[in-house]
Scaffold this active site. Structure first.
Site, mmCIF file in Angstrom:
data_model
loop_
_atom_site.group_PDB
_atom_site.id
_atom_site.type_symbol
_atom_site.label_atom_id
_atom_site.label_comp_id
_atom_site.label_asym_id
_atom_site.label_seq_id
_atom_site.Cartn_x
_atom_site.Cartn_y
_atom_site.Cartn_z
ATOM 1 N N CYS A 158 43.168 42.109 31.105
ATOM 2 C CA CYS A 158 43.037 41.225 29.938
ATOM 3 C C CYS A 158 43.175 39.749 30.306
ATOM 4 C CB CYS A 158 44.034 41.618 28.863
ATOM 5 S SG CYS A 158 43.650 43.236 28.144
ATOM 6 N N HIS B 247 40.743 40.083 20.123
ATOM 7 C CA HIS B 247 40.873 40.037 21.584
ATOM 8 C C HIS B 247 39.635 40.600 22.258
ATOM 9 C CE1 HIS B 247 42.490 40.078 25.537
ATOM 10 N NE2 HIS B 247 43.110 41.238 25.510
#
Ligand SMILES: [Zn+2]
Lengths: 392, 394
Positions: free
Chosen positions: B88, B342
């Site tokens: 991420c 996200h």
């Protein structure tokens, strides 16, 4: 003329749950338990009392073995941390007399081979309709140093009724090699149910068999009689009380039809033994093992002296969550465990049980979720061992 | 040469974040990159090289599997393109790679773009499928993204005695901030009661403790300080940019030195970035922070790992309003991952763009008063890697 062999020790394993009441009560397994995991539980407890003893053969008797090609015993060799290259394995099935046949073969092997012979008898049987009939396992260690004597007597022409294979009844739900069958009733053990190939031995150790001047005796499905004789204290040490439990095992949501988890036969061939034996690594400079093993120590780098290390199978819970997102068998309790040797483990808590931070726990062999038509994969899950576990 | 104060962010471009069913991956890359170039006042044709951050190309039929997607989206051939991925932290990794290439002196002005098309699949087929199906056959089986951060949340609440309301305060704060961000996935304020009564995801994290699954792209134009001084309309300087690593995908949860109260990778990345930027008291020397908040607990523990608050006190500071817009040190005035969503590869780039826009005084109604220096933090995996960027006024 009975077959006689020295018996060192024996153990039984029963699943956590009980269904029904009184003599009709049965011991019921979790959805992720099977004959292999139950046999592991009995064998692990037994071998923990005899660490260092060389086991040179493992015989597995069951009418509900998950695989039909003999790989169950190989799984048990690895998961019991025996040496796959040094242990002879053989499986016995085909009827409830498999339990007696495995013991008879074990007695023969024990007299002709050095080292101990481990006989594992396990069943987790279901009716033709899929309902549980009973689950349990026994582990018997045959070794020339044993104080006790095991006598195995053939009972004559009567033999096990043939298994009524579900194939004949149209109940096969998966292609070979995974065969499901409807088992005919074997002798029932009051309060535990129809334990198949393990029934006679569990009966012998839990008082269901006879106990007299001839020692402990039980009959295996009208085909064999097994009797254990020896000093009273040694016979007494074989007796087991059946723990009273309540409640039915949890029903798990099965994998969605689209569930296709990553699987690699070479990966299993390469890593399977270390996974089943839960082998991590120990760095010469570190004070505890790490898991999973890697080519470098995370602290001391690639030059560290690393050796394989079997992780401890008990510890305490460091942190936990109950996960409602994982789509297979959920909601799942997941926990991180501080193992007794200082290593860490992270994984699933067994179905229907819960743990809190600080609880004492053990790692036990269970089936892991796989695709519906894939071979079972086994690994370790976390189970509470304290007296006041928070059953759900 | 050392990167600090020698490399500039000269343009930003961020697409709307959300369920962008009408938008393709390539169109998102195109929009973000051309917006950043326009903002920088440079033709796309003048950008010398590009770095693409996309973490999961398989969510979009392998578009974005290589930075050739940038070539396709921008007509970038024959110039060099490179895809990076680092869990991420993928987005900030793209920014870092571009900045390092400029610092090395090879290029004067380049593109860093991050994009992720996650909603072409249902959420359960998206990242859940990755941890459930594509992971190791037995090790850590049962892990999900909320499940692994829930282990941190359980340990944090157990150790310091906070309740779930402390976690909920992150979601409430960031959703309130997002009412000022027209590009956020969610722009509706939440109450503590709504967060606490949402369906459970992984105890103690409920659904509203979790970032949604989102499409989006973000881009920045990175240039040498010399180029910026000659050509840019306005710019900020990269004062520090660091990556830290802790453990592999599986060991991160097995490592015996993991206290589940924070992330060593964040501490390592922050130490590197602070050293470059000359920061010794981050709470006093930073004006705003964009902090990875994939789950509410993630923001709490990472603000401790960044050295903004002492261990065990971030939740108290949060509840006291320290990190709210208008407070002493606002955290996630964009709405964070909680509200922006996200899109994995885009997030780190979006954070750098947000801090840049804040320092340039063009953040609209969410502008932090007199923002001169800010930090952006991107966490990857269950603390496996982390990235920290410090940006300051030129
Ligand atoms: Zn070491």
């Amino acid at each position: 003329m009975p077959l006689c062999t020295p018996l060192l020790d024996a153990e039984i394993a029963l699943p956590h749950w009980r269904i029904g009441a009184g003599p009709r009560q049965i011991a019921a397994a979790d959805p992720d338990e099977d004959a292999v995991t139950l046999a592991w539980a009995a064998g692990r407890t037994l071998l923990d009392r005899h660490t260092g003893r060389s086991v040179t053969a493992l015989l597995f008797g069951s009418t509900s073995a998950p695989l039909t090609d003999g790989a169950n015993a190989a799984t048990l060799v690895s998961a019991l941390r025996l040496d796959p290259r040094a242990v002879l394995t053989q499986e016995f099935s085909g009827g409830t007399s498999a339990g007696g046949a495995a013991l008879a073969a074990g007695a023969a092997l024990a007299s002709t081979r050095p080292g101990a012979v481990l006989v594992l008898l396990a069943d987790s049987r279901t009716s033709a309709a899929g309902g549980p009939l009973g689950s349990g396992a026994a582990a018997v260690l045959l070794d020339s140093t044993g104080d006790l004597t095991l006598r195995i007597t053939p009972l004559g022409p009567a033999s096990s009724p043939a298994i009524a294979y579900a194939r004949a009844a149209g109940l096969v739900t998966a292609n070979p090699p995974f065969t499901r069958w409807a088992a005919p009733a074997s002798a029932r053990i009051a309060g535990l149910g129809d334990l198949g190939a393990a029934g006679a031995w569990i009966s012998l150790m839990t008082g269901g068999g006879q106990a007299d001047e001839n020692g402990l005796t039980a009959d295996v499905d009208q085909s064999w009689r097994v009797a254990v004789t020896g000093p009273d204290h040694a016979l007494g040490a074989l007796r087991r009380a059946v723990p009273a439990r309540r409640g039915a095992p949890p029903r798990l949501s099965g994998p969605p039809p689209t569930f296709r988890p990553y699987y690699s036969a070479p990966q299993h061939w390469r890593d399977g033994d270390e996974e089943l034996a839960l082998v991590g690594m120990r760095c010469a400079e570190c004070d505890a093992p790490e898991f999973p093993a890697a080519p470098s120590c995370p602290v001391h780098g690639p030059a560290a002296a690393l050796t394989p290390a079997r992780l401890a199978l008990s510890g305490t819970v460091f942190t936990r969550t109950r996960d409602h997102v994982f789509p297979v068998g959920g909601p799942l309790t997941m926990a991180v465990v501080d193992l007794a040797d200082g290593a860490r483990f992270y994984g699933q808590v067994v179905p229907g049980r819960d743990v809190a931070i600080g609880d004492p726990v053990a790692l036990v062999l269970r089936r892991m979720p796989t695709a519906a038509d894939a071979a079972p994969r086994y690994f370790y899950k976390i189970t509470p061992t304290g007296g006041t576990d928070a059953d759900q | 040469m050392p990167i600090s104060n020698q490399v500039a962010v000269v343009g930003t471009g961020v697409t709307r974040f959300g369920e962008l069913y009408d938008r393709s991956y390539l169109s998102l890359v195109h929009e973000a990159a051309t917006a950043a170039a326009d903002d920088a006042g440079v033709e796309v044709g003048a950008l010398e090289a590009a770095w693409l951050g996309t973490a999961e190309p398989q969510l979009g039929a392998l578009v974005g599997d290589s930075a050739a997607a940038v070539t396709e989206a921008l007509g970038f051939a024959p110039r060099p393109v490179t895809r990076v991925a680092n869990f991420c932290a993928t987005g900030m990794e793209a920014v870092r790679a571009a900045a390092l290439a400029v610092a090395a002196g090879e290029y004067e002005v380049v593109l860093a773009v991050g994009a992720e098309k996650m909603r072409d699949l249902a959420p359960r087929e998206s990242l859940v499928a990755k941890t459930v199906e594509q992971s190791h056959p037995v090790i850590a089986k049962g892990r999900t993204a909320p499940g692994q951060f829930a282990l941190v949340a359980s340990r944090y609440l157990h150790t310091y005695g906070y309740g779930r309301d402390a976690l909920a305060a992150v979601a409430v704060k960031n959703h309130q901030h997002a009412t000022h961000n027209p590009k956020a996935h969610y722009r509706t304020p939440l109450t503590v009661e709504q967060v606490l009564s949402a369906p459970m995801a992984a105890e103690p994290l409920g659904l509203l403790d979790c970032t949604p699954t989102t499409d989006g792209a973000a881009a920045v134009v990175i240039a040498s300080r010399r180029w910026a001084e000659r050509n840019a309309r306005q710019w900020v300087l990269i004062q520090g940019i660091g990556i830290g690593s802790y453990a592999g995908y599986y060991p991160a949860l097995f490592r015996r030195d993991n206290d589940f109260l924070g992330f060593a990778a964040t501490r390592a990345a922050a130490a590197a970035a602070y050293r470059q930027a000359g920061i010794t008291d981050p709470r006093a020397q930073l004006d705003l922070v964009e902090c990875h908040d994939c789950f509410t607990i993630t923001e709490i523990v990472n603000t401790e790992d960044l050295g903004l608050f002492a261990a065990g006190t971030a939740a108290a500071e949060l509840l006291a309003g320290t990190t709210t817009l208008g407070g002493e040190l606002p955290v996630n005035v964009s709405g964070g991952l909680q509200s922006c969503g996200h899109p994995v590869g885009a997030t780190g780039v979006r954070m750098v763009a947000e801090v840049t826009d804040q320092i340039l005084g063009r953040a609209g109604s969410r502008q932090v008063h007199r923002a001169r220096r800010g930090l952006a933090h991107n966490l990857g995996g269950p603390g496996a890697v982390a990235a920290v960027t410090i940006l300051g006024a030129a």
